[in-house]
Write a protein that holds these residues in place. Structure first.
Motif, PDB file in Angstrom:
ATOM      1  N   LEU A 203       0.778  -1.227   0.000  1.00  0.00           N
ATOM      2  CA  LEU A 203       0.000   0.000   0.000  1.00  0.00           C
ATOM      3  C   LEU A 203       0.821   1.293   0.000  1.00  0.00           C
ATOM      4  N   PRO A 204       1.961   1.391   0.703  1.00  0.00           N
ATOM      5  CA  PRO A 204       2.691   2.666   0.670  1.00  0.00           C
ATOM      6  C   PRO A 204       3.042   3.184  -0.724  1.00  0.00           C
ATOM      7  N   PRO A 205       3.491   2.345  -1.671  1.00  0.00           N
ATOM      8  CA  PRO A 205       3.803   2.902  -2.995  1.00  0.00           C
ATOM      9  C   PRO A 205       2.577   3.393  -3.765  1.00  0.00           C
ATOM     10  N   VAL A 206       1.390   2.870  -3.431  1.00  0.00           N
ATOM     11  CA  VAL A 206       0.211   3.234  -4.232  1.00  0.00           C
ATOM     12  C   VAL A 206      -0.719   4.236  -3.555  1.00  0.00           C
ATOM     13  N   THR A 383      -3.694 -12.075   2.046  1.00  0.00           N
ATOM     14  CA  THR A 383      -2.302 -11.716   2.323  1.00  0.00           C
ATOM     15  C   THR A 383      -1.331 -12.892   2.340  1.00  0.00           C
ATOM     16  N   GLN A 384      -1.824 -14.123   2.294  1.00  0.00           N
ATOM     17  CA  GLN A 384      -0.921 -15.275   2.432  1.00  0.00           C
ATOM     18  C   GLN A 384      -0.880 -16.114   1.155  1.00  0.00           C
ATOM     19  N   HIS A 385      -0.476 -15.459   0.062  1.00  0.00           N
ATOM     20  CA  HIS A 385      -0.325 -16.119  -1.230  1.00  0.00           C
ATOM     21  C   HIS A 385       1.000 -15.689  -1.860  1.00  0.00           C
ATOM     22  N   ARG A 386       1.346 -16.332  -2.916  1.00  0.00           N
ATOM     23  CA  ARG A 386       2.585 -16.021  -3.615  1.00  0.00           C
ATOM     24  C   ARG A 386       2.552 -14.631  -4.260  1.00  0.00           C
ATOM     25  N   SER A 387       1.355 -14.135  -4.574  1.00  0.00           N
ATOM     26  CA  SER A 387       1.221 -12.837  -5.238  1.00  0.00           C
ATOM     27  C   SER A 387       0.421 -11.845  -4.406  1.00  0.00           C
ATOM     28  N   SER A 388       0.458 -11.996  -3.077  1.00  0.00           N
ATOM     29  CA  SER A 388      -0.413 -11.198  -2.200  1.00  0.00           C
ATOM     30  C   SER A 388      -0.221  -9.697  -2.350  1.00  0.00           C
ATOM     31  N   SER A 389       1.020  -9.243  -2.408  1.00  0.00           N
ATOM     32  CA  SER A 389       1.254  -7.797  -2.465  1.00  0.00           C
ATOM     33  C   SER A 389       0.601  -7.196  -3.700  1.00  0.00           C
ATOM     34  N   LYS A 630       1.046  10.234   0.623  1.00  0.00           N
ATOM     35  CA  LYS A 630       2.454  10.319   1.016  1.00  0.00           C
ATOM     36  C   LYS A 630       3.322   9.383   0.166  1.00  0.00           C
ATOM     37  N   THR A 631       3.137   9.468  -1.144  1.00  0.00           N
ATOM     38  CA  THR A 631       3.950   8.693  -2.082  1.00  0.00           C
ATOM     39  C   THR A 631       5.052   9.594  -2.636  1.00  0.00           C
ATOM     40  N   ALA A 632       5.953   9.002  -3.407  1.00  0.00           N
ATOM     41  CA  ALA A 632       7.058   9.773  -3.967  1.00  0.00           C
ATOM     42  C   ALA A 632       6.566  10.908  -4.852  1.00  0.00           C
ATOM     43  N   SER A 633       5.447  10.687  -5.565  1.00  0.00           N
ATOM     44  CA  SER A 633       4.917  11.696  -6.490  1.00  0.00           C
ATOM     45  C   SER A 633       3.898  12.632  -5.853  1.00  0.00           C
ATOM     46  N   GLY A 634       3.419  12.256  -4.659  1.00  0.00           N
ATOM     47  CA  GLY A 634       2.361  13.023  -4.033  1.00  0.00           C
ATOM     48  C   GLY A 634       0.977  12.672  -4.548  1.00  0.00           C
TER      49      GLY A 634
END
Length: 773
Positions: A203-206, A383-389, A630-634
């Motif tokens: 979630l932080p990057p998005v 949250t508990q899978h190979r592709s969770s993120s 609060k991402t890099a781009s705002g």
């Protein structure tokens, strides 16, 4: 119901311990279960009085889950599983030095997890004696001195690991991370690594923060709740009151889950006089989609693809479309790339992976676009899978497409487990700390905090396995039972030179160690905590970033118990010697610890001690809830689904995907009993749930004994298998099976994990089924 399903149902009575449970969740069944557990733990009167203080403004925070408290509490704010947790802790049963004198560690290793914890509360600090293979008593001062001596003997601080459970308070967790960083390491593997770490990573990057954006008030005004991968009736039952209220006012509740969980079908509120006296119940899910195990990412992409197609058709016919274009233009980046990705996807692939038809996904998209305000909730089934993120980022994408983050009645809601797992991370228990945190720690305490990233749980196990780690301090939890791949995990723990467990009850982790092991008993959440300046309160953070006080009132289980902050301080003083932090001064008054937390986090915890005294506490800042990204781009970012190369679990028809699940008589690794009434399983846990279609394909029938074999090849090449499980028929998508955790942890291979967060793939392990010999 198909003919195969009818035939499977008719076999139910012929399998011992397997039957039908046709009642609603909650109701008299829940009350009877509460009465039973209070009786089993011998706390009928005392336990009932204790429960009336659970989740009350002047009471204690129930350790059972992290669902927030309503602003106006009722006469009782506990659920069935919360009652079990409280009874488990407040039991008069005791594990004394006499108990350990009668049982060797080797013998105790043969006991079940349920039997180990059922013997009651630990009463004295203990140390392992290799000559007798038993734990023997030790006084606190000597224990701290020996632990400190062992830690100081390490030639590299990164040979120590500081593991934290989510049940620890903010005060204990903050001191714990302070101790570790003063010692010189960021090795803070914690229970988040095994549950909601993908939330913290994805979630932080998005959207700028690894937390949810909603409050409890949002559930009172939303038009639809989309629920992915969680079973609130068992894992966070207090959420059921919130869902019931939403359903009764007409809110659409749209569920995606392989199982048809009873609590998500219908629920009888024990606090409703009408439902209890008439036998009535409230339907919860307005729509139920049985997505295949591991298919949530495909389902979410299908909903978004259908939304885009409907949007394009509406615009072509002169309509405004169904996207929030103003929001997308002002607040987001990356939408065009996501659109191109979704348009390139084939419906046939989406249907195959999700186990849902295009028509059903288009139906879900219709519900979503017709709702003005939508909340998406998700749990460990996501949250508990190979592709969770990446799947979690698809949830964010769906919400962003219609501006459903940052306004009333809408947002993202990760549903946490332990009552302070989110809080421990907030106050610094993190193996990848931000530079801002470390700089603030250095400023407040005069430290030079280490900058190198530390270990997650999986990385810690690998390091212990290789001999690169020699000491493990555990602030609660049951790492040995919770971690995947016990073939590797247990052997790794037994290579350690020093193991320290801070705990209320005996568990599997206390029996797996190397050269020297200490067992340090602590106060429970329900017990009075008296320090030098008087009775103390601790603080915790719930799933919606509300921080509130918790005050136990029960007499401690033993006069020899210490609080978690006091134990951490005792270890720190012994290990660090002459150090700027006055550990005893901190523990004498927990408000001093909160002042230090405020000094390190001056924005989040401003005026901490005053605000936490308010009824209900205070809410931490959630910038994304105010559309402050609060991402890099705002700005918020759309993110296309990312798969880590070829998934080895797809494409082989002999491979099924196993989801490890909790029973209704269980909380995390704690087994309260061996039944799971909502799924019709009684007095046993050695079952594997399979669809009639999969049974036919494999030549099996209900009642057959089978082995479950990991299809993911581990690095050591040794087959991972659990044997003698009984097949039980359930309405599940073909290719999806389920069995109880931690019994099937042996087939959760350490290398099979989310490729971004490292969280083990407990919920979609590739396996093969064979008949037992």
């Amino acid at each position: 119901m198909t003919e195969e399903q009818k035939a499977a149902k008719s076999q139910t009575s012929s399998v011992e311990g397997v039957g039908e449970y046709d009642k609603a969740a909650g109701g008299w069944g829940a009350l009877a279960s509460v009465a039973s557990v209070l009786n089993r733990q011998e706390v009928v009167l005392a336990g009932a009085k204790t429960l009336l203080r659970a989740n009350q403004p002047e009471g204690f925070d129930c350790p059972g889950c992290a669902w927030p408290d309503p602003k106006h509490t009722s006469s009782f704010e506990f659920c069935e599983n919360g009652a079990k947790a409280v009874a488990w802790e407040s039991t008069p049963k005791r594990v004394t030095p006499d108990f350990f004198a009668q049982h060797t560690v080797s013998e105790l290793r043969t006991w079940s997890d349920h039997a180990l914890e059922d013997f009651g509360r630990l009463t004295h600090p203990m140390v392992y004696d290799a000559a007798t293979d038993k734990y023997v008593p030790i006084d606190w001062a000597t224990a701290f001195a020996r632990i400190g001596e062992n830690l100081r003997a390490l030639d590299d601080p990164n040979k120590a690991e500081f593991y934290a459970s989510g049940r620890a308070s903010n005060e204990a967790a903050f001191l714990f991370q302070l101790m570790g960083r003063a010692f010189g390491t960021n090795n803070f593997p914690d229970c988040s690594n095994m549950c909601h770490e993908p939330t913290s990573v994805a979630l932080p990057p998005v959207i700028g923060m690894g937390k949810g954006s909603v409050s409890l008030d949002d559930f009172q005004t939303c038009d639809a709740i989309f629920s992915f991968g969680h079973n609130p009736g068992t894992n966070h039952p207090r959420m059921m009151s919130t869902l019931r209220e939403a359903a009764r006012r007409g809110c659409k509740i749209v569920v995606f889950n392989p199982f048809k969980e009873r609590a998500l079908e219908r629920f009888t509120s024990p606090q409703s006089v009408v439902e209890m006296t008439t036998g009535g119940s409230t339907p919860i899910a307005s729509h139920y989609y049985q997505v295949g195990v591991g298919g949530d990412g495909a389902a979410l992409q299908g909903i978004m693809k259908a939304l885009l197609e409907a949007d394009r058709a509406d615009i072509a016919s002169g309509g405004p479309g169904f996207l929030d274009r103003d929001f997308i233009a002002e607040h987001t980046l990356g939408f065009d790339a996501l659109r191109a990705h979704l348009e390139a996807l084939e419906w046939s692939e989406i249907e195959a992976v999700s186990a849902l038809t295009r028509a059903r996904l288009e139906e879900a998209a219709l519900i979503y676009r017709r709702a003005k305000s939508v909340i998406v909730c998700y749990g460990m089934g996501i949250t508990q899978h190979r592709s969770s993120s990446s799947v979690i980022q698809q949830i964010a994408n769906l919400l962003l497409m219609r501006g459903n983050i940052g306004r009333a009645g809408a947002g993202i809601c990760p549903v946490r487990g332990h009552s302070n797992v989110q809080g421990a991370r907030t106050v610094g228990v993190a193996e990848k700390p931000s530079e801002a945190l470390l700089a603030s720690m250095d400023r407040v305490f005069g430290l030079k905090s280490p900058r190198a990233h530390g270990h997650t749980v999986v990385e810690m196990i690998a390091a212990a396995r290789s001999g690169a780690v020699k000491a493990l301090i555990s602030l609660g939890g049951n790492l040995a039972a919770a971690a995947p791949d016990p073939e590797v995990t247990h052997a790794a723990l037994q290579k350690l030179d020093l193991t320290v467990n801070i705990a209320t009850k005996l568990n599997r982790s206390h029996l797996l160690f190397g050269r020297e092991s200490f067992l340090l008993p602590c106060l429970g959440r329900t017990e009075s905590d008296v320090q030098a300046t008087g009775v103390q309160a601790v603080t915790v953070e719930d799933s919606m970033a509300m921080v509130h006080a918790s005050r136990g009132t029960n007499t401690p289980a033993s006069e020899h118990l210490m609080s978690e902050p006091a134990i951490v301080a005792g270890i720190a003083k012994a290990a660090l010697g002459d150090h700027p932090v006055d550990w005893e001064w901190c523990v004498a008054d927990y408000s001093r610890i909160r002042d230090l937390i405020e000094a390190v986090f001056p924005v989040d915890f401003a005026n901490y001690n005053a605000r936490v005294l308010q009824p209900g506490g205070f809410r931490l800042p959630l910038p994304h809830a105010e559309r402050n990204w609060k991402t890099a781009s705002g700005k918020a970012h759309f993110a296309a689904f990312k798969a880590d190369g070829e998934d080895p679990r797809r494409g082989d028809p002999s491979v099924l995907l196993l989801s490890s699940i909790r029973s209704h008589d269980q909380y995390n690794t704690t087994i309260y009993g061996n039944s799971d009434r909502y799924r019709g399983v009684f007095s046993r846990r050695d079952v594997v749930f399979m669809s009639p279609e999969d049974q036919n394909a494999l030549g099996l029938k209900q009642g057959d004994k089978v082995d479950i074999v990991a299809a993911f090849t581990p690095d050591d090449g040794v087959e991972r298998c659990v044997s003698g499980f009984t097949v039980v028929s359930k309405d599940l998508p073909a290719g999806s099976i389920a069995a109880y955790y931690p019994e099937v942890n042996r087939v959760i291979v350490l290398e099979d994990r989310d490729q971004f967060s490292g969280t083990p793939a407990y919920k979609s392990a590739p396996v093969r089924i064979r008949k037992s010999l």
